[in-house]
Design a protein around this motif. Structure first.
Motif, mmCIF file in Angstrom:
data_model
loop_
_atom_site.group_PDB
_atom_site.id
_atom_site.type_symbol
_atom_site.label_atom_id
_atom_site.label_comp_id
_atom_site.label_asym_id
_atom_site.label_seq_id
_atom_site.Cartn_x
_atom_site.Cartn_y
_atom_site.Cartn_z
ATOM 1 N N PHE A 84 -2.115 -12.182 -50.878
ATOM 2 C CA PHE A 84 -3.350 -11.497 -50.504
ATOM 3 C C PHE A 84 -3.763 -11.932 -49.106
ATOM 4 O O PHE A 84 -3.983 -13.112 -48.850
ATOM 5 N N TYR A 85 -3.857 -10.964 -48.199
ATOM 6 C CA TYR A 85 -4.300 -11.205 -46.833
ATOM 7 C C TYR A 85 -5.594 -10.434 -46.654
ATOM 8 O O TYR A 85 -5.589 -9.201 -46.653
ATOM 9 N N GLY A 86 -6.717 -11.165 -46.519
ATOM 10 C CA GLY A 86 -7.988 -10.469 -46.537
ATOM 11 C C GLY A 86 -9.015 -10.934 -45.539
ATOM 12 O O GLY A 86 -9.075 -12.112 -45.166
ATOM 13 N N ALA A 87 -9.857 -9.995 -45.127
ATOM 14 C CA ALA A 87 -11.013 -10.314 -44.301
ATOM 15 C C ALA A 87 -11.929 -11.227 -45.109
ATOM 16 O O ALA A 87 -12.094 -11.050 -46.322
ATOM 17 N N GLY A 88 -12.487 -12.214 -44.448
ATOM 18 C CA GLY A 88 -13.418 -13.119 -45.120
ATOM 19 C C GLY A 88 -12.762 -14.226 -45.918
ATOM 20 O O GLY A 88 -13.427 -14.916 -46.677
ATOM 21 N N CYS A 89 -11.467 -14.416 -45.758
ATOM 22 C CA CYS A 89 -10.743 -15.413 -46.561
ATOM 23 C C CYS A 89 -10.315 -16.628 -45.752
ATOM 24 O O CYS A 89 -9.343 -17.297 -46.102
ATOM 25 N N GLY A 90 -11.036 -16.936 -44.705
ATOM 26 C CA GLY A 90 -10.641 -18.025 -43.837
ATOM 27 C C GLY A 90 -11.117 -19.405 -44.253
ATOM 28 O O GLY A 90 -10.684 -20.401 -43.704
ATOM 29 N N THR A 91 -11.980 -19.465 -45.260
ATOM 30 C CA THR A 91 -12.487 -20.762 -45.708
ATOM 31 C C THR A 91 -12.311 -20.902 -47.220
ATOM 32 O O THR A 91 -12.019 -19.933 -47.923
ATOM 33 N N LYS A 92 -12.517 -22.102 -47.702
ATOM 34 C CA LYS A 92 -12.256 -22.406 -49.108
ATOM 35 C C LYS A 92 -13.145 -21.634 -50.110
ATOM 36 O O LYS A 92 -12.625 -21.105 -51.100
ATOM 37 N N PRO A 93 -14.463 -21.531 -49.916
ATOM 38 C CA PRO A 93 -15.290 -20.847 -50.930
ATOM 39 C C PRO A 93 -14.892 -19.398 -51.216
ATOM 40 O O PRO A 93 -14.798 -19.012 -52.390
ATOM 41 N N PRO A 94 -14.606 -18.565 -50.197
ATOM 42 C CA PRO A 94 -14.178 -17.198 -50.515
ATOM 43 C C PRO A 94 -12.835 -17.147 -51.245
ATOM 44 O O PRO A 94 -12.636 -16.317 -52.131
#
Length: 115
Positions: free
Chosen positions: A64-74
């Motif tokens: 899964f490559y997604g916008a908003g997925c750059g940090t641990k919580p998302p």
């Protein structure tokens, strides 16, 4: 079966491939940005897609490559949503920019270093 997923805030493209790398199907859902959507909305957008729901138990890997997925919580939120749906899948979640890097970089067999 593997799912390769490219997700933004507006739409998400899913491609299912078999163990030989052959495409089985493509489908689309609304966007799955965990920075702006709740767990319930994320879940609904996946389970309301007929193609995904039908194969959910056959999926062994998700990339899964997604916008908003750059940090641990998302990432943790998406795992919380994906794990009960795709119960047999190993799930790899990365920021969407990783997909650009991965799929536009030469493979090791194409690099000058391997010649």
């Amino acid at each position: 079966m593997k799912l390769i997923v490219d997700s933004g805030s507006t739409k998400t493209d899913w491609i299912a491939i078999d163990d030989n790398g052959d495409k089985l199907f493509e489908t689309q859902t609304l966007g799955l940005n965990p920075q702006v959507l709740t767990e319930h909305v994320l879940e609904e957008r996946i389970i309301n897609n007929y193609d995904l729901y039908q194969v959910r138990k056959k999926v062994s890997e998700i990339y899964f490559y997604g916008a908003g997925c750059g940090t641990k919580p998302p990432k943790e939120l998406l795992l919380k949503v994906f794990n009960p749906i795709f119960i047999n899948a190993k799930i790899n979640i990365k920021e969407d920019t990783y997909a650009c890097l991965l799929y536009t970089s030469p493979s090791p067999r194409d690099s000058w270093a391997s010649r």
